[in-house]
Scaffold this active site. Structure first.
Site, PDB file in Angstrom:
ATOM      1  N   VAL A  23       7.887   2.662  -1.724  1.00  0.00           N
ATOM      2  CA  VAL A  23       8.785   3.492  -0.923  1.00  0.00           C
ATOM      3  C   VAL A  23       8.616   3.074   0.538  1.00  0.00           C
ATOM      4  O   VAL A  23       7.499   2.954   1.024  1.00  0.00           O
ATOM      5  CB  VAL A  23       8.434   4.995  -1.072  1.00  0.00           C
ATOM      6  N   GLY A  62       0.789  -1.229   0.000  1.00  0.00           N
ATOM      7  CA  GLY A  62       0.000   0.000   0.000  1.00  0.00           C
ATOM      8  C   GLY A  62       0.819   1.276   0.000  1.00  0.00           C
ATOM      9  O   GLY A  62       0.266   2.373  -0.034  1.00  0.00           O
ATOM     10  N   HIS A  63       2.137   1.191   0.035  1.00  0.00           N
ATOM     11  CA  HIS A  63       2.980   2.393   0.149  1.00  0.00           C
ATOM     12  C   HIS A  63       4.114   2.333  -0.860  1.00  0.00           C
ATOM     13  O   HIS A  63       5.239   2.007  -0.505  1.00  0.00           O
ATOM     14  CB  HIS A  63       3.557   2.470   1.555  1.00  0.00           C
ATOM     15  N   PHE A  64       3.997   2.641  -2.017  1.00  0.00           N
ATOM     16  CA  PHE A  64       2.828   2.993  -2.816  1.00  0.00           C
ATOM     17  C   PHE A  64       2.731   2.010  -3.971  1.00  0.00           C
ATOM     18  O   PHE A  64       3.765   1.702  -4.559  1.00  0.00           O
ATOM     19  CB  PHE A  64       2.975   4.406  -3.363  1.00  0.00           C
TER      20      PHE A  64
END
Length: 153
Positions: free
Chosen positions: A56, A49-51
């Site tokens: 990252v 989820g990041h990203f």
């Protein structure tokens, strides 16, 4: 300057997968400094989820990894009696210089600035190759671990 392998890190820290963010320790000087390693891989759960499409490592997890390396320094330095735990109590002067991405190897260099038990103040720098990617001053407190009274027996 002694190194510390994964089994000893797990004996010193309460963290476990997916939140144990220290793979090994390359250098250790009791009460003074430590150098720890975190290999950043695409398999890390936070990258989902990041990203999506541009993974990252979250800055807060870089700071957490820095604090965990500091925890190894504190506990391996001794001076703690019984079952203890370390809590992060402050983060100062945090700066992020560039993103940390899968394939990077984070090298944390932590130096003790001040210790007045139960408090430890440490300067941490995180490097990828020889480039500083994050730096911060972290403060932590070592306490006796209290049993969890909400846990079923």
């Amino acid at each position: 300057m002694a190194s510390v392998e994964q089994a000893e890190i797990q004996a010193l820290l309460p963290h476990r997968y997916p939140f144990l963010l220290v793979d090994r320790v390359k250098e250790f000087e009791p009460h003074k400094r430590i150098v720890g390693i975190k290999n950043v891989t695409i398999n890390e759960p936070f990258f989902q989820g990041h990203f999506p499409g541009r993974p990252v490592m979250p800055g807060v997890l870089i700071i957490e990894a820095m604090a965990q390396v500091g925890g190894v320094l504190v506990f391996k330095s001794g001076g703690t009696v019984g079952k203890t735990i370390m809590y992060l109590t402050g983060i100062e002067e945090a700066k992020f210089r560039r993103p940390v991405v899968p394939g990077d190897q984070l090298r944390f260099e932590i130096e003790v600035l001040k210790k007045r038990p139960p408090f430890w103040k440490m300067q941490g720098k995180a490097y990828v190759d020889n480039e500083v990617v994050c730096e911060a001053v972290v403060t932590a407190m070592v306490m006796d671990e209290k049993p969890d009274t909400n846990k079923p027996v």
